[in-house]
Design an enzyme around this catalytic site. Structure first.
Site, mmCIF file in Angstrom:
data_model
loop_
_atom_site.group_PDB
_atom_site.id
_atom_site.type_symbol
_atom_site.label_atom_id
_atom_site.label_comp_id
_atom_site.label_asym_id
_atom_site.label_seq_id
_atom_site.Cartn_x
_atom_site.Cartn_y
_atom_site.Cartn_z
ATOM 1 N N CYS A 25 1.016 -1.233 0.033
ATOM 2 C CA CYS A 25 -0.034 -0.100 -0.117
ATOM 3 C C CYS A 25 1.036 1.173 0.077
ATOM 4 C CB CYS A 25 -0.693 0.011 1.211
ATOM 5 S SG CYS A 25 -2.099 1.183 1.081
ATOM 6 N N GLY A 26 0.652 2.061 -0.927
ATOM 7 C CA GLY A 26 1.587 3.096 -1.001
ATOM 8 C C GLY A 26 1.407 4.547 -0.332
ATOM 9 N N HIS A 27 0.170 4.737 -0.356
ATOM 10 C CA HIS A 27 -0.326 5.647 0.830
ATOM 11 C C HIS A 27 0.049 5.467 2.070
ATOM 12 C CE1 HIS A 27 -4.105 3.804 2.171
ATOM 13 N NE2 HIS A 27 -3.889 4.888 2.967
ATOM 14 N N HIS A 59 -8.168 -3.941 -8.052
ATOM 15 C CA HIS A 59 -8.090 -2.364 -8.048
ATOM 16 C C HIS A 59 -8.242 -2.002 -9.394
ATOM 17 C CE1 HIS A 59 -5.877 -3.063 -4.234
ATOM 18 N NE2 HIS A 59 -6.053 -1.830 -3.945
ATOM 19 N N ASP A 94 -10.037 5.391 -3.595
ATOM 20 C CA ASP A 94 -8.753 5.865 -2.837
ATOM 21 C C ASP A 94 -8.909 7.629 -3.032
ATOM 22 O OD1 ASP A 94 -6.244 6.549 -1.796
ATOM 23 O OD2 ASP A 94 -5.506 4.698 -3.046
ATOM 24 N N CYS A 116 -3.215 6.883 -4.972
ATOM 25 C CA CYS A 116 -2.736 5.462 -4.913
ATOM 26 C C CYS A 116 -1.443 5.066 -5.146
ATOM 27 C CB CYS A 116 -3.753 4.893 -5.591
ATOM 28 S SG CYS A 116 -3.731 2.931 -5.351
ATOM 29 N N GLY A 117 -0.614 4.892 -4.038
ATOM 30 C CA GLY A 117 0.882 4.583 -4.507
ATOM 31 C C GLY A 117 0.917 3.329 -5.281
ATOM 32 N N THR A 118 0.192 2.142 -5.115
ATOM 33 C CA THR A 118 0.547 0.976 -6.064
ATOM 34 C C THR A 118 -0.030 1.374 -7.335
ATOM 35 O OG1 THR A 118 -1.544 0.130 -4.768
ATOM 36 C CG2 THR A 118 0.615 -0.464 -4.057
HETATM 37 O O1 PYC Z 1 -1.947 3.753 -2.090
HETATM 38 O O2 PYC Z 1 -1.332 1.858 -2.735
HETATM 39 C C1 PYC Z 1 -1.930 2.637 -2.334
HETATM 40 C C2 PYC Z 1 -3.375 2.340 -1.995
HETATM 41 C C3 PYC Z 1 -4.013 1.054 -2.020
HETATM 42 C C4 PYC Z 1 -5.328 1.141 -1.611
HETATM 43 C C5 PYC Z 1 -5.612 2.235 -1.051
HETATM 44 N N1 PYC Z 1 -4.249 2.964 -1.355
#
Ligand code: PYC
Length: 311
Positions: free
Chosen positions: A88-90, A208, A233, A237-239
């Site tokens: 999870c990036g965030h 996703h 999100d 979304c980092g990923t």
């Molecule tokens: O930031 O990767 C992310 C992420 C995945 C689901 C919610 N945020």
């Protein structure tokens, strides 16, 4: 009565609830095997923290566990209202800011183990966090999906630590006022992926959905990302940004080292760039998080909703 120590934060509006004490003991072994044990034996804990009446279905939980490599800063298993996330990036940005809030890390480089690989994160002196994600890759380009009510939708399948279906096709503009319509559209795409039996190249579930459109505030793109469990999100979304970089690289649309500014549906921005690898890209994502609470959650055995309100 069980007490669970958490640090809550948000990253560009998307919440992270980091468990720093009082979580389940998952024993030793790889982070992936501990994630599986979490799911099999302690799923009630996930629901207790994220579901109503104690949690929020938007939040991502981050359970801190001892790392496999003792030189790593920590290990983290991410979870949400529907289950468990690979990366999870965030959440990674939130974890680093939360650890700094606790005085456990300072500016500099930190290593975070996750069930899908090790991520290196840097807390910058100005409080921003950059992280180098797991290797990300586009596994299929130009997939046509028959989405009931919307017709043929063309998109790409990519891994950014979770599996994504990414499309630039949208029945409405990718703007905040259209969040309800975008939620309905991406839910229809999710169902169509399942009906078509489409998965990631390793057989993983594509859970996703990322819809991109133009940004009118100077970013390279604005996205709407539907997460597993149906929430969107709040952050870029980092990923999802990592998966986007993998797609842009695969299409020859972005060169290694070039900056990509990814805006969220709420207007927050992550800056991304990548190094090319033989299989895909190594993304670096930069963003900011803020601590919103430090708290002891109380799980009272007398409470009929101790473990959340069942669905
Ligand atoms: O930031 O990767 C992310 C992420 C995945 C689901 C919610 N945020």
């Amino acid at each position: 009565m069980q007490r669970v120590r958490v640090i809550d934060s948000h990253t560009e509006g998307e919440p992270t609830r980091m468990v720093v004490a009082g979580g389940p003991d998952l024993g030793a072994g790889s982070l992936a095997s501990r994630r599986d044990r979490f799911a099999q034996e302690f799923d009630w804990f996930r629901r207790a923290l994220i579901d109503e009446p104690r949690g929020s279905e938007v939040a991502v939980g981050a359970l801190e566990v001892p790392p496999v490599d003792p030189t790593s800063t920590t290990g983290v298993i991410y979870f949400n209202n529907a289950g468990y996330l690979g990366m999870c990036g965030h959440g990674t940005i939130g974890v680093v800011v939360s650890l700094a809030h606790l005085g456990r890390v300072g500016p500099g480089d930190h290593v975070i183990e996750t069930p899908v690989g090790t991520v290196s994160a840097t807390l910058r002196p100005d409080g921003a966090v950059s992280f180098r994600n797991v290797e990300s890759r586009c596994s299929r380009q130009g997939v046509t999906l028959d989405v009931p009510g919307y017709g043929a939708v063309v998109g790409d399948i990519a891994w950014g630590g979770n599996w994504f279906f990414l499309t630039e096709q949208s029945p409405v503009a990718v703007v905040r006022q259209n969040i309800p319509a975008l939620s309905t559209y991406t839910t229809a795409i999710q169902r169509a992926l399942e009906a078509a039996g489409l998965g990631g190249s390793d057989g993983g579930r594509i859970d996703h959905i990322e819809v991109s459109g133009p940004s009118d505030s100077g970013a390279d793109s604005r996205n709407f990302v539907r997460c597993p469990g149906g929430m969107y999100d709040r952050s870029p979304c980092g990923t999802g940004t990592s998966a986007k970089l993998a797609v842009l690289h695969a299409r020859g649309q972005l060169a290694p080292g070039r900056r990509w500014r990814q805006e969220s549906i709420l207007g927050g921005v992550f800056e991304g760039s990548f190094e090319a690898t033989s299989a895909g890209v190594l993304p670096t994502i930069v963003g900011r998080a803020y601590v919103t609470a430090e708290a002891d959650l109380v799980l009272d055995d007398r409470d009929p909703f101790r473990n959340g309100i069942p669905a």
